[in-house]
Design an enzyme around this catalytic site. Structure first.
Site, mmCIF file in Angstrom:
data_model
loop_
_atom_site.group_PDB
_atom_site.id
_atom_site.type_symbol
_atom_site.label_atom_id
_atom_site.label_comp_id
_atom_site.label_asym_id
_atom_site.label_seq_id
_atom_site.Cartn_x
_atom_site.Cartn_y
_atom_site.Cartn_z
ATOM 1 N N GLY A 169 6.853 1.842 1.323
ATOM 2 C CA GLY A 169 5.471 1.576 0.939
ATOM 3 C C GLY A 169 5.150 0.108 1.122
ATOM 4 N N GLN A 202 0.923 -7.805 -0.176
ATOM 5 C CA GLN A 202 2.224 -8.165 0.412
ATOM 6 C C GLN A 202 2.101 -8.711 1.826
ATOM 7 O OE1 GLN A 202 4.201 -4.224 -0.760
ATOM 8 N NE2 GLN A 202 5.875 -5.683 -0.941
ATOM 9 N N CYS A 249 12.109 -4.309 -3.582
ATOM 10 C CA CYS A 249 10.756 -4.639 -3.122
ATOM 11 C C CYS A 249 10.865 -5.537 -1.898
ATOM 12 C CB CYS A 249 10.004 -5.350 -4.238
ATOM 13 S SG CYS A 249 8.336 -5.845 -3.779
ATOM 14 N N LEU A 250 10.059 -5.259 -0.884
ATOM 15 C CA LEU A 250 10.103 -6.076 0.342
ATOM 16 C C LEU A 250 9.735 -7.535 0.049
ATOM 17 C CD1 LEU A 250 8.394 -3.596 2.837
ATOM 18 C CD2 LEU A 250 10.826 -4.167 2.696
ATOM 19 N N HIS A 291 4.822 1.831 -7.865
ATOM 20 C CA HIS A 291 5.283 0.513 -7.427
ATOM 21 C C HIS A 291 4.175 -0.203 -6.632
ATOM 22 C CE1 HIS A 291 8.609 -2.188 -5.795
ATOM 23 N NE2 HIS A 291 7.600 -2.450 -4.981
ATOM 24 N N GLU A 292 3.551 0.528 -5.703
ATOM 25 C CA GLU A 292 2.508 -0.095 -4.864
ATOM 26 C C GLU A 292 1.237 -0.377 -5.673
ATOM 27 O OE1 GLU A 292 3.657 -1.275 -2.268
ATOM 28 O OE2 GLU A 292 5.428 -0.007 -2.189
ATOM 29 N N HIS A 308 1.485 -3.634 -7.398
ATOM 30 C CA HIS A 308 1.220 -4.788 -6.516
ATOM 31 C C HIS A 308 -0.272 -5.143 -6.521
ATOM 32 C CE1 HIS A 308 4.939 -5.910 -4.559
ATOM 33 N NE2 HIS A 308 5.214 -4.665 -4.217
#
Ligand code: NI
Length: 171
Positions: free
Chosen positions: A46, A51, A95-96, A137-138, A141
């Protein structure tokens, strides 16, 4: 399409609450395509617009790489809202935007997310398992919340110290 640079902690854009998407124009479609390509290249399950440095309420999610049942398609959600939650699970996440960090945190087991699809029509996603986790999670963000914020103060300070020692991890 183009690969976008993934912003990593402590980039300020990751801490901001994102603004709703209001214009459904060509620039939005290009951003969506670029985010999808960037997510697959990372690789990740995702990606949220902040991000890639865009403070807008837009996420892309595809858990098929990690989910053996392959029951969910690639999702694009604009202005998504967590409408309902059910149950609680312990979730191990990375997480990226936080290279080298994984942590365990509580999440709802099932979620109902409402939003708008890329073609501008209302979307309603009922999810469980990895997709439910990825959506939560997204969505975090979009409100400037990272998994780092949900971990223990000890784990947080350990990660910050690790970042200072290895500047290359700042990306
Ligand atoms: Ni993340």
């Amino acid at each position: 399409m183009a690969l976008l640079r993934i912003r990593t902690y402590p980039d300020e854009v990751l801490k901001k609450k994102s603004a709703p998407v209001e214009e459904f124009d060509g620039a939005l479609q290009k951003l969506i395509d670029d985010m999808i390509e960037t997510m697959y290249a990372a690789p990740g399950v995702g990606l949220a617009a902040p991000q890639v440095g865009v403070s807008k309420r837009l996420i892309v999610v595809d858990v098929n790489m990690r989910e053996s049942e392959h029951k969910y398609p690639l999702l694009v959600l604009i202005n998504p809202v967590l409408a309902e939650t059910e149950g609680e699970v312990e979730s191990e996440e990375g997480c990226l935007s936080l290279p080298g960090l994984t942590g365990t945190l509580p999440r709802a087991e099932k979620v109902l997310v409402r939003g708008i699809g890329r073609e501008g029509k209302p979307a309603r996603i009922s999810a469980e398992g990895l997709l439910a986790i990825a959506l939560q999670h997204e969505l975090d963000h979009l409100d400037g919340i990272l998994i780092l914020d949900k971990l223990s103060p000890l784990k947080k300070s350990f990660y910050k110290k690790k970042l200072k020692k290895t500047p290359s991890m700042r990306g």
